[in-house]
Design an enzyme around this catalytic site. Sequence first.
Site, PDB file in Angstrom:
ATOM      1  CE  LYS A  22     -29.012  68.163 -65.150  1.00  0.00           C
ATOM      2  NZ  LYS A  22     -29.999  67.863 -66.182  1.00  0.00           N
ATOM      3  CG  ASN A  23     -28.333  67.720 -70.402  1.00  0.00           C
ATOM      4  OD1 ASN A  23     -28.740  67.302 -69.310  1.00  0.00           O
ATOM      5  ND2 ASN A  23     -28.880  68.751 -71.015  1.00  0.00           N
ATOM      6  NE  ARG A  93     -37.184  61.340 -69.186  1.00  0.00           N
ATOM      7  CZ  ARG A  93     -38.248  60.568 -69.159  1.00  0.00           C
ATOM      8  NH1 ARG A  93     -38.992  60.516 -68.078  1.00  0.00           N
ATOM      9  NH2 ARG A  93     -38.582  59.838 -70.208  1.00  0.00           N
ATOM     10  CB  CYS A 117     -37.442  69.114 -64.732  1.00  0.00           C
ATOM     11  SG  CYS A 117     -36.106  70.009 -63.930  1.00  0.00           S
ATOM     12  NE  ARG A 122     -38.569  65.089 -69.182  1.00  0.00           N
ATOM     13  CZ  ARG A 122     -37.488  65.501 -68.527  1.00  0.00           C
ATOM     14  NH1 ARG A 122     -36.401  65.818 -69.186  1.00  0.00           N
ATOM     15  NH2 ARG A 122     -37.498  65.599 -67.218  1.00  0.00           N
ATOM     16  N   PRO A 123     -42.180  60.194 -72.283  1.00  0.00           N
ATOM     17  CG  PRO A 123     -43.401  59.567 -74.170  1.00  0.00           C
ATOM     18  CD  PRO A 123     -42.951  60.764 -73.402  1.00  0.00           C
ATOM     19  CG  ASP A 125     -43.122  55.521 -76.022  1.00  0.00           C
ATOM     20  OD1 ASP A 125     -42.390  56.440 -75.624  1.00  0.00           O
ATOM     21  OD2 ASP A 125     -43.925  55.654 -76.955  1.00  0.00           O
ATOM     22  CG  LEU A 126     -39.501  56.700 -78.602  1.00  0.00           C
ATOM     23  CD1 LEU A 126     -38.926  58.020 -79.100  1.00  0.00           C
ATOM     24  CD2 LEU A 126     -40.018  55.882 -79.787  1.00  0.00           C
ATOM     25  CG  ASP A 305     -32.357  71.893 -71.693  1.00  0.00           C
ATOM     26  OD1 ASP A 305     -33.547  71.703 -71.380  1.00  0.00           O
ATOM     27  OD2 ASP A 305     -31.474  71.031 -71.552  1.00  0.00           O
ATOM     28  CB  VAL A 327     -38.836  69.998 -77.282  1.00  0.00           C
ATOM     29  CG1 VAL A 327     -38.188  68.738 -76.703  1.00  0.00           C
ATOM     30  CG2 VAL A 327     -38.080  70.456 -78.532  1.00  0.00           C
ATOM     31  NE  ARG A 397     -32.553  67.795 -61.159  1.00  0.00           N
ATOM     32  CZ  ARG A 397     -33.189  67.961 -62.322  1.00  0.00           C
ATOM     33  NH1 ARG A 397     -34.060  68.923 -62.470  1.00  0.00           N
ATOM     34  NH2 ARG A 397     -32.949  67.171 -63.334  1.00  0.00           N
TER      35      ARG A 397
END
Length: 418
Positions: A22-23, A93, A117, A122-123, A125-126, A305, A327, A397
């Site tokens: 999935k990822n 996301r 989720c 989980r900003p 900004d990066l 995960d 994390v 999901r």
Amino acid sequence: MEKIMVEKSPKLKGRVKINGAKNAALPLLAASLLGTEDIILEDVPKLKDVEIMCEVLSSLGAKVEYLDRNVIKINSADIHKYETSYELMSKMRASFLVMGPLLTRLGKTKNSLPGGCAIGTRPIDLHLKGFRALGATIDVDHGNISAYADRLVGDRIYLDFPSVGATENIMMAAVMAEGETIIDNAAMEPEITDLSNFLNKLGADIRGAGTSTIRIKGVKKLGGARHLIIPDRIEAGTFMVAAAITGGDIIIENVISNHIKPIIAKLKEAGCRVYENGDSIRVIGTEKLNAIDVKTLPYPGFPTDMQAQFMALMTLCEGTSVAVETVFENRFMHVDELKRMGADIKIDGRSAIIQGVKNLTGAPVKASDLRAGAALVLAGLVAEGVTEIDNIYHIDRGYDGIEEKFANLGAKIWRQEF
């Protein structure tokens, strides 16, 4: 409304084949916006998140077609839309990953803030830091983010944290930027390497994926390709834990053992026997599980995960186990649900102290997120009575046909409408 019902099951035995990751699938689908010819992705898992990403691509003007259950053809030659709807962005996301491809392909993009989720901050900004370094102007207004640039120019970008999403988004934005882009402190996950291999097939020039420094030389145009998605290491890990928690004997097929070294190591510590054989792994459980400690870290450390699934296992380990989550700060939401089933768990900041119990008891529980849902399925396999899991859309999901796969191994599991 559907729920997943799990009854105490015998020791699971048999074979299970793991789907594509999935990822890996989600960033590959986003990256297909960069291609100007047909792209065919194989072993795409049939998941709600994949369905949403395909809707995002279609909404932007790409042609998306299923050639088979797990094979998708995408043609983005004529994409012209640069704005994704709030409705789609709020569902997942990973939909934010279209920002990099659209920025470099069309010179502009507009997205709302992403959903997904609720496992902690989980900003983005990066991601935005990387786009700015490449020369983009960023505007943030009422939950919408716009980025535009007449041209992107390569630069050296240091990530304050090895964010997977930021690494992927910056890679995709940089593939057609002028000159060379270097990403330092890049994420090293296998999914990053898979994305790099795919982009290189399209005509990109990327080196160093899988290490902390990635170098990208910009090209003028990307074409098409056929690509087989790597196996899902988290799905593999979930079935490995299933063998351990039930004292079973499962052969997990279509795995890359190098991607799951921490999982193998921890199951061996718990007393299980693990045998690697090419692209399959056999896990044989034990009557007495040893207490273990895990600490989540970016790859190649223990994956966040898999923390929830291992905590389900720890509830039955003899003695005291500890899980440390470094994390995401809000990834212990499954603890209260496991406690409803009789687990003895105490939270201290980012640590969970688990005292092993003799048995769990089935109860009505809720999946608070994707991996928490998987943990509750695992706990239900060994809990006395029936476990009734609500909010199973989270599970859908990330797991393709989870009940069928478990049932084929001997689990008493079914989906029921209420």
